[in-house]
Design a protein around this motif. Structure first.
Motif, PDB file in Angstrom:
ATOM      1  N   SER A  71      15.983  21.397  -3.345  1.00  0.00           N
ATOM      2  CA  SER A  71      16.103  20.920  -4.728  1.00  0.00           C
ATOM      3  C   SER A  71      17.361  20.073  -4.908  1.00  0.00           C
ATOM      4  O   SER A  71      17.397  19.177  -5.760  1.00  0.00           O
ATOM      5  CB  SER A  71      16.122  22.106  -5.696  1.00  0.00           C
ATOM      6  N   ASN A  74      16.455  16.607  -3.959  1.00  0.00           N
ATOM      7  CA  ASN A  74      15.734  15.971  -5.068  1.00  0.00           C
ATOM      8  C   ASN A  74      16.695  15.456  -6.123  1.00  0.00           C
ATOM      9  O   ASN A  74      16.529  14.347  -6.651  1.00  0.00           O
ATOM     10  CB  ASN A  74      14.755  16.970  -5.696  1.00  0.00           C
ATOM     11  N   ASN A  83      20.972  18.409 -12.665  1.00  0.00           N
ATOM     12  CA  ASN A  83      20.151  19.309 -11.853  1.00  0.00           C
ATOM     13  C   ASN A  83      20.923  19.841 -10.651  1.00  0.00           C
ATOM     14  O   ASN A  83      20.702  20.963 -10.204  1.00  0.00           O
ATOM     15  CB  ASN A  83      18.894  18.589 -11.371  1.00  0.00           C
ATOM     16  N   PHE A  88      20.930  23.666  -9.119  1.00  0.00           N
ATOM     17  CA  PHE A  88      21.044  23.980  -7.696  1.00  0.00           C
ATOM     18  C   PHE A  88      22.180  24.966  -7.412  1.00  0.00           C
ATOM     19  O   PHE A  88      21.966  26.020  -6.786  1.00  0.00           O
ATOM     20  CB  PHE A  88      21.245  22.694  -6.895  1.00  0.00           C
ATOM     21  N   LYS A 330      10.694  26.503  -5.684  1.00  0.00           N
ATOM     22  CA  LYS A 330      12.145  26.330  -5.768  1.00  0.00           C
ATOM     23  C   LYS A 330      12.538  24.854  -5.864  1.00  0.00           C
ATOM     24  O   LYS A 330      13.671  24.544  -6.252  1.00  0.00           O
ATOM     25  CB  LYS A 330      12.815  26.951  -4.535  1.00  0.00           C
ATOM     26  N   PHE A 331      11.642  23.946  -5.503  1.00  0.00           N
ATOM     27  CA  PHE A 331      12.021  22.529  -5.524  1.00  0.00           C
ATOM     28  C   PHE A 331      10.892  21.599  -5.954  1.00  0.00           C
ATOM     29  O   PHE A 331      11.147  20.473  -6.387  1.00  0.00           O
ATOM     30  CB  PHE A 331      12.512  22.080  -4.136  1.00  0.00           C
TER      31      PHE A 331
END
Length: 356
Positions: A71, A74, A83, A88, A330-331
């Motif tokens: 994540s 990302n 994010n 995270f 999770k991602f």
């Protein structure tokens, strides 16, 4: 059903009829995997179940931590710093402070020689529960290493876990609201300056062209405002749901990885039943010399159909489920571009141009 004997066993029974075994060399450690002497032991299931359950938890936490790390990629790729800092990092610290610490306790318990210790090995599930029920003290039954050091570390990890939850919940919605208000204010200020310059322009032709340009811009303003529409309540509710889902999911997802232990137990027990109750028992029966051939055929059929086909399919489906639910949530966002298959009919009808 038949253990692999790579380096021999370090256990020896007192006699052929005894159920008690002793270690040949107490200082010798099996190099890799499990000593084959445990197969057929009186406490075989207790030993294997404990080992497989702990391995399942370690594998599960490791894969979920990997999903959280993805994540972060990302967030960097899509240039979303909020994010990265407020999803995270708090998620990683929450996961490692509780479930990562549990994995550390598992490894410490494995590496500790409890035969020379003054107390019995602790039950780690009780230890983790007592971290929240009695955070200021560590009982003798929960002690894995030095009690004072364990208490300090556990207090610090609980504090980190509790701080991580509001860090996941509150900063991101309020920062997005601040950015939206600043963007709206800058947009309005730009329009007011343009309007002020038009009033002081004495060139009639230039003023007429500027007026047409401003008219075109004003037509685009509603569309821009609709694209930049910001609903703080909706964002806050979404963040609350996401935070609750992650916190509760850490517990349920970790427990879900115990299916690996269940699959291994079922496979081992089925293979043992087929081996002992079909092949071995059939060979021992005197069926005019045909027992070995008949029982081998039955055993081979059951092994291929049940263990190699059905069990493999079951393991594949469970592994697929763990990847899709426990790992990818999770991602993975699933908010990319909608897949539209190629179609001449859609192209000739001009529908592709409408979707652009």
């Amino acid at each position: 059903s038949v253990p692999i004997d790579w380096w021999g066993t370090n256990w020896k029974y007192e006699n052929d009829t005894s159920e008690n075994a002793y270690q040949i060399d107490p200082d010798w450690v099996y190099p890799f995997a499990v000593d084959p002497g445990w197969k057929g032991a009186k406490n075989e299931l207790d030993f294997y179940n404990s080992l497989k359950m702990k391995l399942s938890v370690i594998f599960g936490v490791s894969q979920m931590v990997l999903g959280i790390v993805l994540s972060a990629f990302n967030a960097v790729h899509f240039n979303k710093p909020y994010n990265l800092y407020f999803e995270f990092l708090p998620q990683l610290t929450f996961m490692l402070s509780l479930f990562g610490y549990m994995c550390v306790l598992i490894v410490i318990k494995w590496l500790t020689d409890w035969s020379s210790s003054s107390h019995t090995p602790p039950y780690l599930l009780t230890t983790m529960i007592d971290i929240f029920l009695s955070p200021t003290s560590v009982s003798e039954d929960d002690r894995v290493y030095d009690a004072t050091l364990q208490n300090l570390i556990q207090l610090g990890l609980i504090a980190i876990a509790f701080i991580s939850v509001p860090m996941m919940l509150f900063p991101k919605p309020y920062l997005l609201k601040r950015d939206h208000l600043q963007s709206t204010a800058a947009h309005n200020s730009s329009h007011s300056r343009s309007h002020h310059n038009d009033e002081h322009d004495h060139d009639h032709d230039h003023q007429h062209e500027e007026h047409e340009r401003q008219s075109l811009i004003s037509q685009d303003v509603p569309q821009h405002s609709e694209e930049e529409e910001f609903d703080f309540g909706e964002v806050m509710v979404h963040q609350i749901i996401h935070t609750i889902e992650f916190v509760l999911g850490c517990i349920s997802n970790t427990a879900s990885y115990l299916r690996l232990w269940a699959l291994s137990l079922a496979h081992a027990q089925l293979s043992t039943v087929f081996w002992e109750m079909v092949l071995v028992l059939g060979v021992q029966q005197d069926m005019f010399g045909l027992g070995a051939f008949v029982c081998f055929a039955i055993w081979a059929t059951l092994t291929i159909c049940v263990l190699m086909i059905m069990e493999s399919l079951s393991a594949f489906l469970h592994a697929l489920r763990l990847h899709w639910v426990e790992f990818m949530n999770k991602f993975y966002g699933g908010d990319g571009k909608l897949f539209i298959p190629f179609s001449y009919k859609r192209i000739l009808a001009g529908q592709d141009e409408e979707l652009q």
